[in-house]
Design a protein around this motif. Structure first.
Motif, short mmCIF file in Angstrom:
data_model
loop_
_atom_site.label_atom_id
_atom_site.label_comp_id
_atom_site.label_asym_id
_atom_site.label_seq_id
_atom_site.Cartn_x
_atom_site.Cartn_y
_atom_site.Cartn_z
N ALA A 61 0.64 -1.21 0.02
CA ALA A 61 -0.04 -0.02 -0.05
C ALA A 61 0.92 1.01 -0.06
N ASN A 62 2.18 1.17 0.53
CA ASN A 62 2.93 2.47 0.84
C ASN A 62 4.33 2.37 -0.02
N THR A 63 4.49 1.30 -0.82
CA THR A 63 5.75 1.23 -1.83
C THR A 63 5.33 1.50 -3.05
N TYR A 64 6.25 2.13 -3.87
CA TYR A 64 5.78 2.42 -5.03
C TYR A 64 6.87 1.97 -6.16
N PRO A 65 6.31 1.63 -7.53
CA PRO A 65 7.34 1.07 -8.34
C PRO A 65 8.27 2.12 -9.05
N GLU A 66 9.11 1.80 -9.84
CA GLU A 66 10.21 2.54 -10.34
C GLU A 66 9.67 3.64 -11.05
N GLU A 67 10.20 4.78 -10.93
CA GLU A 67 9.87 6.14 -11.60
C GLU A 67 10.27 5.89 -13.09
N PRO A 68 9.02 6.24 -14.02
CA PRO A 68 9.43 6.23 -15.36
C PRO A 68 10.40 7.24 -15.85
N LYS A 69 11.02 6.69 -16.70
CA LYS A 69 12.32 7.44 -17.10
C LYS A 69 11.97 8.46 -18.27
N ASP A 70 10.83 8.12 -19.14
CA ASP A 70 10.43 9.11 -19.98
C ASP A 70 9.14 9.61 -19.71
N GLY A 71 8.79 9.82 -18.46
CA GLY A 71 7.36 10.31 -18.07
C GLY A 71 7.38 11.79 -18.12
N ILE A 72 6.19 12.28 -17.79
CA ILE A 72 5.94 13.71 -17.83
C ILE A 72 5.75 14.17 -16.48
N ALA A 73 6.37 15.55 -16.01
CA ALA A 73 6.39 15.85 -14.72
C ALA A 73 4.89 16.90 -14.38
N LEU A 74 4.76 17.03 -13.20
CA LEU A 74 3.59 18.11 -12.71
C LEU A 74 4.20 19.28 -13.35
N GLY A 75 3.11 20.04 -14.09
CA GLY A 75 3.62 21.29 -14.50
C GLY A 75 3.97 21.53 -15.86
N GLU A 76 4.44 20.05 -16.58
CA GLU A 76 4.96 19.87 -17.69
C GLU A 76 3.82 20.05 -18.87
N GLU A 77 3.96 20.57 -19.90
CA GLU A 77 2.96 20.98 -20.90
C GLU A 77 2.96 19.76 -21.98
N PHE A 78 1.61 19.18 -22.30
CA PHE A 78 1.64 18.23 -23.67
C PHE A 78 0.29 18.38 -24.18
N SER A 79 0.14 17.90 -25.17
CA SER A 79 -1.08 17.88 -25.90
C SER A 79 -1.83 16.69 -26.33
N TYR A 80 -2.89 16.59 -26.63
CA TYR A 80 -3.38 15.27 -27.52
C TYR A 80 -4.37 15.85 -28.33
N GLU A 81 -4.56 14.89 -29.33
CA GLU A 81 -5.74 15.14 -30.40
C GLU A 81 -6.40 13.67 -30.59
N VAL A 82 -7.64 13.91 -30.48
CA VAL A 82 -8.59 12.54 -30.80
C VAL A 82 -9.47 13.14 -31.83
N GLU A 83 -9.43 12.16 -32.84
CA GLU A 83 -10.17 12.26 -34.16
C GLU A 83 -10.84 10.79 -34.18
N VAL A 84 -12.20 10.94 -34.37
CA VAL A 84 -13.06 9.74 -34.86
C VAL A 84 -13.52 10.01 -36.16
N LYS A 85 -13.13 8.99 -36.98
CA LYS A 85 -13.73 9.33 -38.59
C LYS A 85 -14.07 8.00 -39.06
N TYR A 86 -15.50 7.97 -39.41
CA TYR A 86 -15.94 6.84 -40.01
C TYR A 86 -15.56 5.26 -39.34
N GLY A 87 -15.76 5.37 -38.01
CA GLY A 87 -15.55 4.29 -37.12
C GLY A 87 -14.14 4.06 -36.38
N ILE A 88 -13.23 4.98 -37.14
CA ILE A 88 -11.78 4.52 -36.77
C ILE A 88 -11.34 5.63 -35.67
N MET A 89 -10.77 5.38 -34.53
CA MET A 89 -10.38 6.46 -33.62
C MET A 89 -8.91 6.69 -33.82
#
Length: 365
Positions: free
Chosen positions: A210-238
């Motif tokens: 309950a109180n132990t954590y896995p290894e920190e991801p090397k290619d992760g995103i920090a709090l306060g770090e900007e990122f973007s996503y795009e979601v498109e659904v077109k004719y059944g494909i996401m």
């Protein structure tokens, strides 16, 4: 000039000086008076609010949120990069619809159908906080959903949930996305999610205790770090696209109208480990989300809650809630907070009103 005239002139002179001093003083007061800062509304920062209804972290649907703010849950902030729209949700309080979790989130006013869709959502954001407490063995602990596609019909399942998750003590967190099966039949209790990592880990990486954590991801995103996503659904494909400065751009494709999970033999290994032991071993309709109205969501859907992990070891976090006391939760980090810099939505011609979903779910429990 006689003495009487001299006295009169002196009085006039002194009177004139007093009037000048008073005028200057009053002028100084006017100059020093500060104007109250004007409220910058979210709808001025991202002008797309006509397309959404806003659900607050107290369970209320406030409708279309043009020229609206709520200092507890939904407001704007300014930093060196400009104005941001802030969505904030505690670990506990009043929930919306049938959810166990608190959200401050936009829900699209229209729904569209995947098979004929040509719909798109984009967002640029940064996560500022995830819950400081929660059982590390529970996959949903310390996580927030920042974007969704939700079904408005039948089971109301979710073909897309975009997560951010960071364990306490880690600098970097993970971004991943989920596909939830649209369960075959009338019993939805066997539904399950399949998680795909974007940056960092997927949903299945948890702590040994309950109180132990896995290894920190090397290619992760920090709090306060900007990122973007795009979601498109077109004719059944996401189609999904994730971008962030200094990180590899990631793209994904998922068919929403033809299932790959129609038999138990098709259930992925990840799901076999996470969900099947809890009896969530359903199969999906052959046609997946065909024929169901779907809609976008965007904001902070806090995945951490105070329910006992004994109920569900994937979704019940056992986190601190202070009995639902908002100020106490905010004071010691038991909340999710997400800032959005910009966003856009494109809606196909076949989209129709989503009022049926709201009429069914707009109840505070």
């Amino acid at each position: 000039m006689n003495r009487k005239n001299i006295v009169s002139v002196s009085k006039l002179f002194i009177f004139g000086i007093l009037i000048t001093l008073i005028s200057c003083k009053n002028s100084d007061k006017k100059t020093d008076k500060k104007e109250a800062p004007k409220t910058v509304y979210a709808s001025k920062v991202i002008p797309f609010f006509d397309h959404w209804k806003l659900i607050l972290g107290n369970g209320k649907n406030v409708g279309i949120a043009n020229n609206f703010e709520d200092k507890d849950f939904f407001f704007t902030e300014k930093d060196k990069d400009g104005e941001w729209v802030v969505f904030k949700a505690p670990n506990a309080g009043n929930t919306h619809g049938t959810s166990n979790n608190i959200r401050t989130e936009l829900a699209q006013t229209k729904k569209w159908y995947p098979k004929t869709a040509n719909d798109k959502l984009t967002a640029t954001l940064k996560v500022m906080n995830v819950s400081s407490t929660g059982d590390a063995r529970v996959a949903a602990s310390h996580a927030v959903v920042i974007g969704q596609i939700h079904s408005a019909d039948k089971h109301e399942n979710e073909p897309l949930k975009i997560f951010y998750k960071k364990f306490p003590g880690h600098t970097k967190g993970s971004v991943f996305w989920h596909y939830e099966i649209n369960t075959a039949g009338d019993d939805n209790s066997g539904r399950w999610d399949y998680s795909s990592a974007v940056w960092g880990n997927d949903f299945s990486v948890v702590g040994e205790t309950a109180n132990t954590y896995p290894e920190e991801p090397k290619d992760g995103i920090a709090l306060g770090e900007e990122f973007s996503y795009e979601v498109e659904v077109k004719y059944g494909i996401m189609n999904l696209k994730f971008t962030s400065k200094g990180h590899e751009t990631k793209t994904f494709t998922k068919n929403l109208i033809a299932s790959e999970y129609t038999t138990k033999a098709n259930i992925p290994e990840q799901t076999q480990k996470l969900f099947v032991p809890m009896g969530q071993d359903g199969v999906e309709r052959k046609e997946a989300y065909t024929g169901e109205g779907c809609f976008f969501k965007l904001g902070a859907y806090n995945q951490t809650n105070g329910k006992s992990p004994e109920i569900n070891k994937n979704w019940c976090s056992g986190a601190e809630t202070h009995g639902g006391d908002l100020k106490k939760q905010y004071a010691d980090g038991n909340y999710a907070e997400v800032w959005f810099k910009n966003g856009s939505i494109s809606i196909s011609d076949n989209a129709v009103s989503n009022d049926g979903y709201f009429n069914k779910n707009d109840k505070v429990k």
